[in-house]
Structure formats: C-alpha cells, structure tokens
Design an enzyme around this catalytic site. Structure first.
Site, PDB file in Angstrom:
ATOM      1  N   TYR A  78       0.853  -1.459   0.050  1.00 31.12           N
ATOM      2  CA  TYR A  78       0.090   0.082  -0.083  1.00 31.12           C
ATOM      3  C   TYR A  78       1.172   1.606  -0.796  1.00 31.12           C
ATOM      4  O   TYR A  78       0.739   2.593  -0.653  1.00 31.12           O
ATOM      5  CB  TYR A  78      -0.512   0.188   1.246  1.00 31.12           C
ATOM      6  CG  TYR A  78      -1.763   1.177   1.288  1.00 31.12           C
ATOM      7  CD1 TYR A  78      -2.938   1.364   0.807  1.00 31.12           C
ATOM      8  CD2 TYR A  78      -1.328   2.994   2.308  1.00 31.12           C
ATOM      9  CE1 TYR A  78      -4.035   2.298   0.618  1.00 31.12           C
ATOM     10  CE2 TYR A  78      -1.852   3.389   2.236  1.00 31.12           C
ATOM     11  CZ  TYR A  78      -2.966   3.417   1.434  1.00 31.12           C
ATOM     12  OH  TYR A  78      -4.030   4.780   1.350  1.00 31.12           O
ATOM     13  N   CYS A  79       1.901   1.218   1.128  1.00 34.25           N
ATOM     14  CA  CYS A  79       2.648   2.121   1.116  1.00 34.25           C
ATOM     15  C   CYS A  79       3.665   2.804  -0.498  1.00 34.25           C
ATOM     16  O   CYS A  79       3.714   4.010  -0.906  1.00 34.25           O
ATOM     17  CB  CYS A  79       3.388   2.361   2.385  1.00 34.25           C
ATOM     18  SG  CYS A  79       2.482   2.056   3.472  1.00 34.25           S
ATOM     19  N   VAL A  80       3.776   1.782  -1.066  1.00 32.67           N
ATOM     20  CA  VAL A  80       5.127   1.375  -1.862  1.00 32.67           C
ATOM     21  C   VAL A  80       4.361   2.513  -3.490  1.00 32.67           C
ATOM     22  O   VAL A  80       4.515   3.224  -3.860  1.00 32.67           O
ATOM     23  CB  VAL A  80       5.589   0.047  -2.169  1.00 32.67           C
ATOM     24  CG1 VAL A  80       6.175  -0.190  -3.728  1.00 32.67           C
ATOM     25  CG2 VAL A  80       6.432  -0.370  -1.391  1.00 32.67           C
TER      26      VAL A  80
END
Length: 353
Positions: A78-80
C-alpha cells in the site's frame, strides 16, 4: 473495523482530516482513517508525517525516496504504491518507476538515500553483532537530519499500521500497479505536493506536550515534538497487555535482527508458549505488528477481539507493537548519526526536483 469517514468527522478528527486534505492533497487517507478510533494517536501520527515529510526546507523528492525505501524494506505494498505516486507528483517520473521496479536511481544522491532508508530496518541490537553490516553514513545535510530521520521513522510506523489493518490495494482492481495510473495520479497531486509548507502547523492538534523528552537528533524542531507525541500515544497501548505479555513483546522485539520472520507462525510459538492463554492473542498480535504486520490474519484479529471488541483497542494494540519496533530502529539510526558539524558541512544532498 469501522473508521470515521471525512463526512462524519467532528472535532479533532475533522481537524486532522482537514489539514491532511490541504497539505497532502488527499481528502481521504485510509491510513489516517484507520487510526480514527483513537484521536490522539491519529493526531500524533499525522503530525509526524506532516512535519517530517511535507514541511520544512529539505528536498521533497529526497524524502519521498526515503519513504519509498522504508516501505519497500518493510514489504508494505500500500505504502509503496502511494509513495511511487507521490514521487511522480514531484516531477521525478523516471526515478519513481526505477525504484518501484527494484532498480537503483541514476542520481548518486538518490541512490544513497534509498540505500540508507532500506538499511534502517536493521535495529541497533542486530547491527552490533560481530560481522553485521552497518548502515551507510546518513547521506543528507546535517541541517536536514530532523526531516530525513523523521520521515524514516514515520514510515516504519505507518507501514506497520497499514500492513496490519489495511488491504494492499489502493484502487479497485489494483490499478495502482499501472505505471500510467501512478503517473496520472502524480500529476493530479503535483500542485499540492510542490508547495512548501510551513513547519509546526500540526502541533496545535496535539493536546499537550509529551511527558517523554524530544529526541536530540530533531534539534528542537517540530519533528521532535511530533515524534515524542507519537511515541507516547502509541506506547499507551501497553496497558492492554499483562505484565508478562508486555515483557515478552519487548524482549522478543529487542532481540530482532531486522530479518523478515520465516513463513508460518512457528516463530511466534516460542515467545508466547509460557504466557497464560488469555494473554497469548494480544502478545501475538503485538509481535506481528512489530515484526511481520503483513502476516496479520482475520483469525489473529478475531482472537484478540474475543476479549476486546472495541475498534480503539485493536488500533492501540497494533500501534503499541509498531512503536516498540520503531524505537529499536530509532536507536540504530541515532547511534549512526555523526556529531553535529559546522553549518557548511554537507553529506550529499540529493538533486533538487
């Protein structure tokens, strides 16, 4: 879990959402919404995120490289995806996609930042072991230490919360995996991302100064105030565990070598074996949040909720596990920071966007 939506938010939650929409360019930030059952934790997380990544004079591109490097090291899809899109928003389209596909940036400054960010996953206890590789010398100017270190620590925390409590898909059908979609999303956010925000504007959202001291590496900046507030708000989750369970979590995370645990749950069985049955679900969930949050399952959450049905308790426990890991990372980074140098001393500022 039922987070507070922007439409239903009031009070402190609405204030955080409003500032995030203005400064980050997103009216709905799923990570922040996930923290909404605990407003003081929500505010502290946003404050650290804003003051380290968004505000201040350091290169936004450089800080996004750090956020992306930490997220890759922690295996947070998600953060990538989110920070690949935000790198596109800085205008560095080639850099965004090079990092996303596992490559090394052509710019030596960006390559050094990515290497440093990835290496921060290894805690101080492991890096003191004989023969263990040391993290590279921090590749940023001394005067920007607060922003870069704060960004790394913010994402070591956010990655864990996101992996434990969110799915890995930002958009339906995993559209964020498309380079075109990421590029277009970056262009939409570009105007907001490229505005330099004044430091300290999130601090009024914090109820009162933290009882714990601000870290010296922050140099008296708002980043230090925000980090101390997050450490205190997340650490309050310790009250949800019994004394033996807390000691087990702290000891196990303290012995962590920075590696991703082996597949399966065998690595959890040893630490929790001697705990009373009622303490095991909480200890296991906190350890998962600290060391392998992407392996939290519905069954792990259900076992905890059997005795703690409130959303707030789930968020507090995950945050507690996450901050225990972050404190180990912070100790490692702090140890490897050189002593403050003169105003002219620089350590490879990455190319400006």
């Amino acid at each position: 879990m039922t987070p507070v939506t922007p439409e239903a938010a009031t009070g402190l939650i609405a204030d955080v959402y409003g500032q995030a929409a203005t400064d980050f360019g997103l009216a709905r930030m799923p990570v922040l919404m996930t923290l909404s059952p605990v407003p003081d934790l929500l505010a502290a997380t946003w404050a650290l995120l804003r003051e380290s990544l968004v505000a201040g004079p350091a290169s936004r591109t450089g800080r996004e490289v750090v956020a992306l490097g930490v997220s890759l090291a922690n295996r947070c899809p998600y953060c990538v995806a989110a920070h690949t899109t935000l790198l596109h928003a800085t205008g560095d389209h080639r850099l965004a996609e090079e990092i996303a596909r596992g490559g090394t940036p052509a710019d030596p400054g960006h390559a050094a930042l990515l290497g440093w960010a990835t290496a921060t996953r290894t805690p101080a206890t492991a890096s003191r072991a004989p023969g263990a590789a040391r993290a590279p010398v921090p590749p940023f100017p001394v005067e920007h230490t607060a922003e870069y270190v704060g960004t790394a620590l913010a994402f070591h925390f956010v990655n864990r919360v996101a992996s434990a409590l969110l799915t890995d898909s930002m958009l339906p059908g995993r559209l964020q995996d498309s380079r075109l979609v990421r590029s277009l999303g970056g262009r939409v956010l570009a105007r907001t991302v490229r505005v330099r925000r004044a430091a300290g504007e999130s601090l009024p959202l914090l109820a009162e100064p933290a009882a714990t001291p601000e870290p010296a590496w922050a140099g008296g900046t708002p980043v230090g105030t925000a980090f101390a507030a997050l450490r205190e708000a997340a650490g309050a989750g310790r009250a949800l565990l019994g004394e033996r369970a807390r000691a087990t979590v702290v000891e196990t995370v303290g012995e962590w070598d920075g590696e991703h645990p082996a597949m399966g749950g065998g690595w959890l069985d040893g630490p929790s074996a001697d705990l009373p049955g009622a303490d095991r679900p909480g200890a296991r969930l906190a350890l998962l949040a600290a060391l392998a949050p992407y392996r939290v399952t519905d069954a792990d959450v259900a076992a905890w909720r059997a005795g703690h049905p409130d959303d707030a308790d789930l968020v507090r426990l995950v945050a507690y596990g996450a901050i225990i890991a972050v404190e180990g990372v912070e100790a490692s980074i702090r140890r490897d920071l050189p002593a403050p140098a003169g105003e002219g001393s620089r350590r490879g500022e990455p190319s400006a966007p």
